[in-house]
Design a protein around this motif. Structure first.
Motif, mmCIF file in Angstrom:
data_model
loop_
_atom_site.group_PDB
_atom_site.id
_atom_site.type_symbol
_atom_site.label_atom_id
_atom_site.label_comp_id
_atom_site.label_asym_id
_atom_site.label_seq_id
_atom_site.Cartn_x
_atom_site.Cartn_y
_atom_site.Cartn_z
ATOM 1 N N GLY A 72 24.615 2.007 -29.980
ATOM 2 C CA GLY A 72 23.302 2.059 -29.364
ATOM 3 C C GLY A 72 22.405 0.904 -29.757
ATOM 4 N N THR A 73 22.807 0.140 -30.765
ATOM 5 C CA THR A 73 22.018 -1.011 -31.201
ATOM 6 C C THR A 73 22.358 -2.221 -30.346
ATOM 7 O OG1 THR A 73 22.010 -0.194 -33.468
ATOM 8 C CG2 THR A 73 21.446 -2.502 -33.142
ATOM 9 N N TYR A 74 21.360 -2.928 -29.914
ATOM 10 C CA TYR A 74 21.547 -4.138 -29.105
ATOM 11 C C TYR A 74 20.756 -5.261 -29.758
ATOM 12 C CZ TYR A 74 21.217 -7.311 -25.060
ATOM 13 O OH TYR A 74 21.259 -8.408 -24.219
ATOM 14 N N VAL A 75 21.451 -6.341 -30.092
ATOM 15 C CA VAL A 75 20.842 -7.453 -30.806
ATOM 16 C C VAL A 75 20.967 -8.724 -29.980
ATOM 17 C CG1 VAL A 75 20.987 -8.932 -32.851
ATOM 18 C CG2 VAL A 75 21.285 -6.452 -33.080
ATOM 19 N N VAL A 76 19.880 -9.468 -29.894
ATOM 20 C CA VAL A 76 19.883 -10.801 -29.295
ATOM 21 C C VAL A 76 19.296 -11.747 -30.326
ATOM 22 C CG1 VAL A 76 19.053 -12.278 -27.431
ATOM 23 C CG2 VAL A 76 19.573 -9.870 -26.973
ATOM 24 N N ASP A 77 20.067 -12.777 -30.728
ATOM 25 C CA ASP A 77 19.542 -13.735 -31.693
ATOM 26 C C ASP A 77 20.060 -15.137 -31.393
ATOM 27 O OD1 ASP A 77 22.163 -13.917 -32.768
ATOM 28 O OD2 ASP A 77 21.762 -12.292 -34.174
ATOM 29 N N SER A 78 19.459 -16.114 -32.018
ATOM 30 C CA SER A 78 19.863 -17.508 -31.824
ATOM 31 C C SER A 78 19.883 -18.218 -33.168
ATOM 32 C CB SER A 78 18.907 -18.222 -30.859
ATOM 33 O OG SER A 78 17.581 -18.197 -31.359
ATOM 34 N N TRP A 79 20.649 -19.305 -33.240
ATOM 35 C CA TRP A 79 20.813 -20.057 -34.486
ATOM 36 C C TRP A 79 21.168 -21.485 -34.139
ATOM 37 C CZ3 TRP A 79 24.445 -23.013 -36.991
ATOM 38 C CH2 TRP A 79 24.318 -23.179 -38.376
ATOM 39 N N THR A 80 20.596 -22.450 -34.839
ATOM 40 C CA THR A 80 20.937 -23.857 -34.632
ATOM 41 C C THR A 80 20.949 -24.584 -35.966
ATOM 42 O OG1 THR A 80 18.710 -24.797 -34.406
ATOM 43 C CG2 THR A 80 19.678 -23.785 -32.444
ATOM 44 N N THR A 81 21.541 -25.761 -35.953
ATOM 45 C CA THR A 81 21.564 -26.628 -37.131
ATOM 46 C C THR A 81 20.361 -27.562 -37.160
ATOM 47 O OG1 THR A 81 22.896 -28.249 -35.910
ATOM 48 C CG2 THR A 81 24.091 -26.595 -37.209
ATOM 49 N N ARG A 82 19.429 -27.367 -36.239
ATOM 50 C CA ARG A 82 18.312 -28.303 -36.093
ATOM 51 C C ARG A 82 17.537 -28.497 -37.397
ATOM 52 N NH1 ARG A 82 15.545 -25.632 -32.661
ATOM 53 N NH2 ARG A 82 16.710 -26.392 -30.844
ATOM 54 N N GLN A 107 24.486 -12.121 -28.088
ATOM 55 C CA GLN A 107 24.133 -10.746 -27.689
ATOM 56 C C GLN A 107 25.244 -9.840 -28.186
ATOM 57 O OE1 GLN A 107 23.887 -12.763 -23.565
ATOM 58 N NE2 GLN A 107 23.219 -10.664 -23.224
ATOM 59 N N CYS A 108 24.907 -8.716 -28.788
ATOM 60 C CA CYS A 108 25.982 -7.835 -29.243
ATOM 61 C C CYS A 108 25.499 -6.390 -29.385
ATOM 62 C CB CYS A 108 26.572 -8.320 -30.562
ATOM 63 S SG CYS A 108 25.402 -8.375 -31.930
ATOM 64 N N THR A 109 26.448 -5.508 -29.214
ATOM 65 C CA THR A 109 26.274 -4.084 -29.494
ATOM 66 C C THR A 109 27.426 -3.682 -30.398
ATOM 67 O OG1 THR A 109 27.619 -3.412 -27.587
ATOM 68 C CG2 THR A 109 25.242 -3.704 -27.212
ATOM 69 N N GLY A 110 27.583 -2.386 -30.602
ATOM 70 C CA GLY A 110 28.714 -1.932 -31.388
ATOM 71 C C GLY A 110 30.038 -2.066 -30.664
ATOM 72 N N ALA A 111 29.993 -2.371 -29.361
ATOM 73 C CA ALA A 111 31.222 -2.455 -28.562
ATOM 74 C C ALA A 111 31.579 -3.885 -28.165
ATOM 75 C CB ALA A 111 31.083 -1.589 -27.309
ATOM 76 N N TYR A 112 30.604 -4.669 -27.734
ATOM 77 C CA TYR A 112 30.878 -6.000 -27.205
ATOM 78 C C TYR A 112 29.963 -7.043 -27.841
ATOM 79 C CZ TYR A 112 33.328 -3.541 -23.421
ATOM 80 O OH TYR A 112 34.178 -2.748 -22.696
ATOM 81 N N GLN A 113 30.436 -8.288 -27.770
ATOM 82 C CA GLN A 113 29.629 -9.419 -28.226
ATOM 83 C C GLN A 113 29.824 -10.583 -27.262
ATOM 84 O OE1 GLN A 113 29.034 -11.017 -32.508
ATOM 85 N NE2 GLN A 113 30.790 -12.163 -31.737
ATOM 86 N N LEU A 114 28.727 -11.198 -26.870
ATOM 87 C CA LEU A 114 28.766 -12.384 -26.016
ATOM 88 C C LEU A 114 27.978 -13.481 -26.694
ATOM 89 C CD1 LEU A 114 29.429 -13.870 -23.377
ATOM 90 C CD2 LEU A 114 27.362 -12.859 -22.384
ATOM 91 N N VAL A 115 28.614 -14.633 -26.859
ATOM 92 C CA VAL A 115 27.977 -15.764 -27.524
ATOM 93 C C VAL A 115 28.090 -16.990 -26.631
ATOM 94 C CG1 VAL A 115 27.969 -17.275 -29.539
ATOM 95 C CG2 VAL A 115 28.573 -14.855 -29.800
#
Length: 327
Positions: free
Chosen positions: A4-14, A53-61
């Motif tokens: 049920g948790t849905y996470v959207v995050d970003s990360w860079t080396t900038r 983007q990820c949940t307990g089932a899927y992850q898309l990067v």
């Protein structure tokens, strides 16, 4: 991650110093993929970033980075097991995948399904941008009736492949408006279509599969017959199949998408002509709410199909002469 948790995050080396970027990138990728080795031809100007983007089932990067070689060894497969699959789809640039004595060269609109349960090597150029979607192994193995490693190239330029690619891109673009349930629901459908594509079901030849497609298509047309914008192409897209697949299934049944849509609309008008709840509507109004472009188009098709015009059937009542013709 909890269900049920849905996470959207970003990360860079900038904001990372140049001497730290390569090491931190390896740690970052390992943290949400699996153990791998990383080799960088140039580290002074290395750059990279992710949107996840990820949940307990899927992850898309979606990721982008400088030139790099990823290697997952046999030892890492044993000591850091990961049975899940990854769908790779370049957005820009080119990458080369080597796994199970196969070599695939991937460019935009040429995707790949690979497993982390077998060693592999991935080489990417400096202009690379790509998607990588993590898919639970059971979602693939169950549908394809297999448990062995799989690595295959996928053409996403047309038909079912294009639908899969568009869904993947849409998931990314709508990341901030989706809920966890919606993300998982779309991902489930995407994986279902992906497995059909891997199995070659976008060009079905088996009679059993053709009959299954025909059944689904007939049900969809029956439920949406009143939609004036429905065509064979829009129906195929809504169902996640190629138009050619739908045409082949209906051809096997002796009809076409256009004929079947017209037939269901005529049945709909016939049933409404008999129903007391539609007595207040004129023939013209019935034509429009049943998907026809005009009353004249309805009348011509109706007479050809049932042998009487719509007005005659309405006046004839439930036991009209149209009942004697095929239904």
């Amino acid at each position: 991650m909890a269900l049920g948790t849905y996470v959207v995050d970003s990360w860079t080396t900038r904001d990372v110093t140049s001497r730290e970027r390569a090491e931190l990138w390896g740690e970052h990728v390992t943290s949400y993929q699996s153990r791998m080795n990383y080799r960088y031809p140039h580290t002074d100007d290395f750059h990279a970033g992710t949107i996840r983007q990820c949940t307990g089932a899927y992850q898309l990067v979606k990721w982008w980075s400088g030139t790099i070689r990823y290697t997952r060894t046999a030892g890492q497969v044993r000591h850091a097991p990961d049975e899940d699959y990854r769908l790779l789809l370049p957005v820009a640039g080119e990458l080369v995948l080597r796994q199970d004595d196969q070599e695939l060269r991937l460019v935009p609109e040429a995707g790949c399904l690979l497993t982390f349960a077998a060693p592999f090597e991935i080489l990417q150029d400096d202009s690379m941008q790509a998607f990588i979607m993590s898919i639970p192994a059971q979602e693939v193995n169950g549908r394809l009736n297999r448990s062995s490693p799989l690595a295959t190239g996928l053409d996403l330029t047309s038909g079912l492949g294009r639908v899969v690619g568009d869904m993947l891109t849409g998931l990314h673009e709508e990341r901030d408006t989706l809920t966890g349930g919606q993300f998982d629901a779309v991902s489930d459908r995407l994986v279902e279509l992906l497995c059909m594509l891997v199995a070659g079901d976008d060009r079905p030849t088996a009679p059993g599969h053709l009959a299954e497609v025909e059944t689904v298509v007939r049900r969809y047309i029956r439920e949406h017959a009143a939609d004036p914008d429905m065509t064979g192409a829009t129906m195929a897209q809504a169902l996640g199949w190629s138009l050619r697949q739908v045409q082949l299934a209906l051809q096997h049944a002796g009809t076409t998408p256009r004929e079947l849509i017209r037939e269901e609309r005529l049945r709909l008008v016939r049933d409404r002509l008999r129903a007391p709840g539609y007595r207040h509507m004129t023939i013209t109004e019935l034509a429009y709410v049943s998907g026809f472009s005009s009353s004249s188009a309805l009348s011509a098709a109706f007479r050809q199909r049932f042998g009487v015009c719509p007005r005659e059937m309405r006046h004839a009542g439930p036991r009209s002469v149209g009942d004697t013709r095929r239904s």
